[in-house]
Design an enzyme around this catalytic site. Structure first.
Site, PDB file in Angstrom:
ATOM      1  N   ASP A 147      -5.609   2.300  -3.283  1.00 45.12           N
ATOM      2  CA  ASP A 147      -7.126   1.632  -1.402  1.00 45.12           C
ATOM      3  C   ASP A 147      -7.920   2.936  -1.051  1.00 45.12           C
ATOM      4  O   ASP A 147      -8.402   2.991  -0.428  1.00 45.12           O
ATOM      5  CB  ASP A 147      -7.567   0.804  -1.128  1.00 45.12           C
ATOM      6  CG  ASP A 147      -5.970   0.448  -0.527  1.00 45.12           C
ATOM      7  OD1 ASP A 147      -5.272   1.951  -0.658  1.00 45.12           O
ATOM      8  OD2 ASP A 147      -5.965  -0.522   0.060  1.00 45.12           O
TER       9      ASP A 147
ATOM     10  N   SER B 105       0.350  -0.985   0.277  1.00 47.93           N
ATOM     11  CA  SER B 105      -0.136   0.421   0.243  1.00 47.93           C
ATOM     12  C   SER B 105       0.750   1.032  -0.212  1.00 47.93           C
ATOM     13  O   SER B 105       1.635   1.609  -0.608  1.00 47.93           O
ATOM     14  CB  SER B 105      -0.909   0.116   1.474  1.00 47.93           C
ATOM     15  OG  SER B 105      -2.019   0.852   1.031  1.00 47.93           O
TER      16      SER B 105
END
Length: 625
Positions: A339, A175
């Site tokens: 995300d 991430s």
């Protein structure tokens, strides 16, 4: 230390028999050099051994990773507690073992595998290679694998799991972590990240079979030749964009929108997908930051690849210069695996407003319910509507629910808890129309049980276009929301701690602050009226003193409710060496003196940090902004 010492003068054999003086470490070194087939990570261990760097070897080889709030996540490089070829193969063998026992039809359902754009040259390690090795392990056991051929946003993996009926999904990503890190995130068949008991059972299965079971596990070319491998990108991307239209409520207005948007993908995966999402909503594509739109595992133009850091990262020169040059009022940034979403808006006066995750959630929550009501005028329909948030996030959705009549629930930190709760609610005919975590993770609608920066970017753009048509900015609408539902002023930050025993010591001290088993009674001179400790399961606000939220002994989290209405939480991060702290002042409607609210909150936040964490005494590194 091992067999084959010095056979034919082989250097590796000599290294394998070189004793470190520690039998446990000797065994770990022997196993690594016997099992690892990656020349770069083997060379790292060989070099550390030759240089007698035994402490470093012990750190790397005498511990294993465990599933945190976002799966397995660690630095790339050699070692059983790092992300590399061998540990990914081991993890996938354990995952195969557990799934084959759990699902009778596993060999027909298969798994989905995706990856981001990370890589580390000195370890011969990239997300794409690790995804191919993950697929190879499954294919070697005749399990179908839906492997994306190129990088995708993280939410595409759980979306594909549900759409294709797969047993599970794996996303290789770290991430927004530093460039040195990578990760292995596992999704269950319901599309949510794995939670107990599956995480513990998979770890147990990994440890039962640590040695790679065949040469095929190392054959990344297997994905090109095996008929059991399929490529789902075209189908999944098409289905995703089609379904995204369910979140679009004002396409005609979008088509004529005069607003311009700048988008940074933070050198990650987001550029192509955000462009498509905007077009799906009827917008012109956002203007990309050219230096940041293409993948770059070094994140060359960024001080830090984490848009959670707010102004210090989002408002860096490239985005602002482009926005000013193009007369764009809104800057959007997706993190490297797309995300998460950060948003900044040009102020009417001067400068830019960077919205916090809690502020964006107030706007998105209002927007989703506003549009839901437009299509469901019967008040009775709200009985099956839910919004969700993690417990360290703003309570603004609770204020919405109280006034509007829908349901609001809190979960433990981490979207895995939200995703699994969404699944449970759907089974009883309920619908989650919005969910969020304060770390700029949002889910509009219920397309996928995971935070989604791609869909959120398009939804924010439509909300901004609608408000602009009403002569309102996002910031002005946020103020209107607070006037209606009460001002919710929050602060979120962290300290860095690279020494886990220190974190344990800090939380132990808090639990025995005023004597054994006695929590603090005040913070900054304000009385503490309730304490909830989900690590131990204690909650003083409950009649039976038991926490309603699930007990989570693997991490630290204590929440204090103060007499003045401030809610403050301390927790250890599940993905980084940090202690995070969260404070929020939830004022009732009508109390709108922002300066006094912020002053009171700052006072409590400073005391929380200084009195409970003691940064100087514990050698904690304060956040640099």
């Amino acid at each position: 230390m091992g067999e084959d010492c010095g056979v034919n003068g082989d250097l590796n054999a000599n290294l394998r028999c070189q004793s470190t003086g520690d039998p446990q470490l000797d065994q770990a070194v022997h196993r690594w050099l016997t099992w690892d087939k990656n020349q770069w990570t083997r060379a790292q261990v060989e070099s550390l051994l030759a240089e007698a760097q035994f402490d470093d070897l012990r750190t790397r080889l005498c511990g294993r990773m465990s599933f945190g709030t976002a799966g397995l996540r660690a630095p790339m490089g050699a070692g059983f507690n790092r992300i590399n070829d061998l540990t990914v193969i081991q993890s996938t063998q354990g995952l195969w073992s557990y799934l084959s026992r759990y699902f009778a039809d596993f060999s027909s359902r298969g798994v989905v595998v995706g990856f981001d754009t990370r890589g580390q040259e000195e370890s011969g390690c990239s997300s794409q290679r690790l995804a191919k090795l993950t697929a190879a392990v499954m294919l070697s056991r005749d399990v179908p694998v839906h492997l994306f051929s190129t990088f995708v946003p993280t939410p595409f993996v759980p979306y594909a799991v549900k759409k294709l009926g797969a047993a599970a999904g794996v996303m290789i990503t770290a991430s927004h972590n530093p460039k040195e890190d990578n990760g292995y995130k596992v999704y269950w068949c319901n599309g949510a990240q794995i939670s107990a008991p599956h995480d513990k059972e998979i770890l147990r299965s990994i440890e039962e079979q640590l040695e790679p079971w065949s040469a095929s596990c190392w054959d990344e070319e297997l994905v090109e030749s095996c008929s059991l491998r399929t490529e789902p990108l075209t189908q999944i991307n098409s289905c995703y964009m089609d379904e995204l239209t369910s979140l679009c409520f004002h396409r005609d207005l979008n088509r004529s929108c005069p607003l311009k948007f700048v988008h940074s993908s933070f050198h990650g995966v987001g550029h192509v997908f955000v462009q498509q999402a905007f077009q799906t909503f009827g917008f012109h594509p956002p203007i990309p930051v050219p230096e940041q739109k293409d993948p770059d595992p070094n994140f060359s133009s960024l001080r830090c690849p984490n848009p959670e850091e707010g102004e210090s990262v989002l408002l860096q020169e490239l985005s602002l210069l482009l926005a000013e040059r193009e007369n764009a009022r809104i800057v959007l940034a997706t993190d490297p695996d797309a995300d998460r979403l950060a948003v900044a808006e040009k102020s009417d006066g001067c400068g830019w407003k960077v919205f916090t995750g809690n502020e964006l959630a107030a706007l998105l929550g209002w927007w989703m319910f506003f549009n839901w009501k437009e299509h469901h005028p019967d008040p009775a329909d709200t009985g099956s509507v839910y919004m969700l948030a993690t417990t360290v996030s703003s309570k603004i959705l609770r204020a919405f629910a109280h006034k509007e009549g829908f349901h609001f629930e809190e979960t433990l930190p981490g979207f895995k808890w939200i995703g699994n709760r969404m699944h449970e609610l759907s089974k009883t005919g309920n619908t989650v129309i919005f969910a969020f975590e304060e770390s700029i993770g949002f889910l509009c609608g219920s397309m996928v049980p995971e935070k989604d920066g791609v869909s959120s970017a398009a939804v924010v753009a439509e909300m901004a276009a609608y408000l602009h048509n009403k002569s309102l900015s996002l910031d002005q609408q946020l103020h209107n929301i607070y006037l209606t539902y009460g001002f919710h002023v929050s602060k979120t930050s962290y300290v860095v701690c690279h020494h886990p025993p220190t974190i344990q010591k800090i939380f132990c001290r808090i639990r025995n602050f005023d004597g054994e088993g006695s929590y603090p009674k005040s913070c900054g001179g304000v009385s503490i009226v309730h304490v909830r400790d989900v690590t131990t399961g204690y909650d003083s606000s409950q009649a039976d003193l038991r926490s309603v939220l699930p007990v989570s002994r693997s991490s630290q989290m204590i929440t204090f409710t103060l007499q003045n209405g401030v809610v403050a939480t301390l927790r250890s991060s599940g993905t980084e060496p940090k202690i995070k702290y969260y404070t929020e002042f939830c004022a009732p409607p009508g109390k709108s003196d922002m300066s006094s609210l912020e002053e009171e909150l700052t006072k409590v936040t400073t005391a929380l940090l200084d009195e409970f964490l003691e940064p100087e005494r514990n050698n904690l590194i304060r956040r640099f902004v």
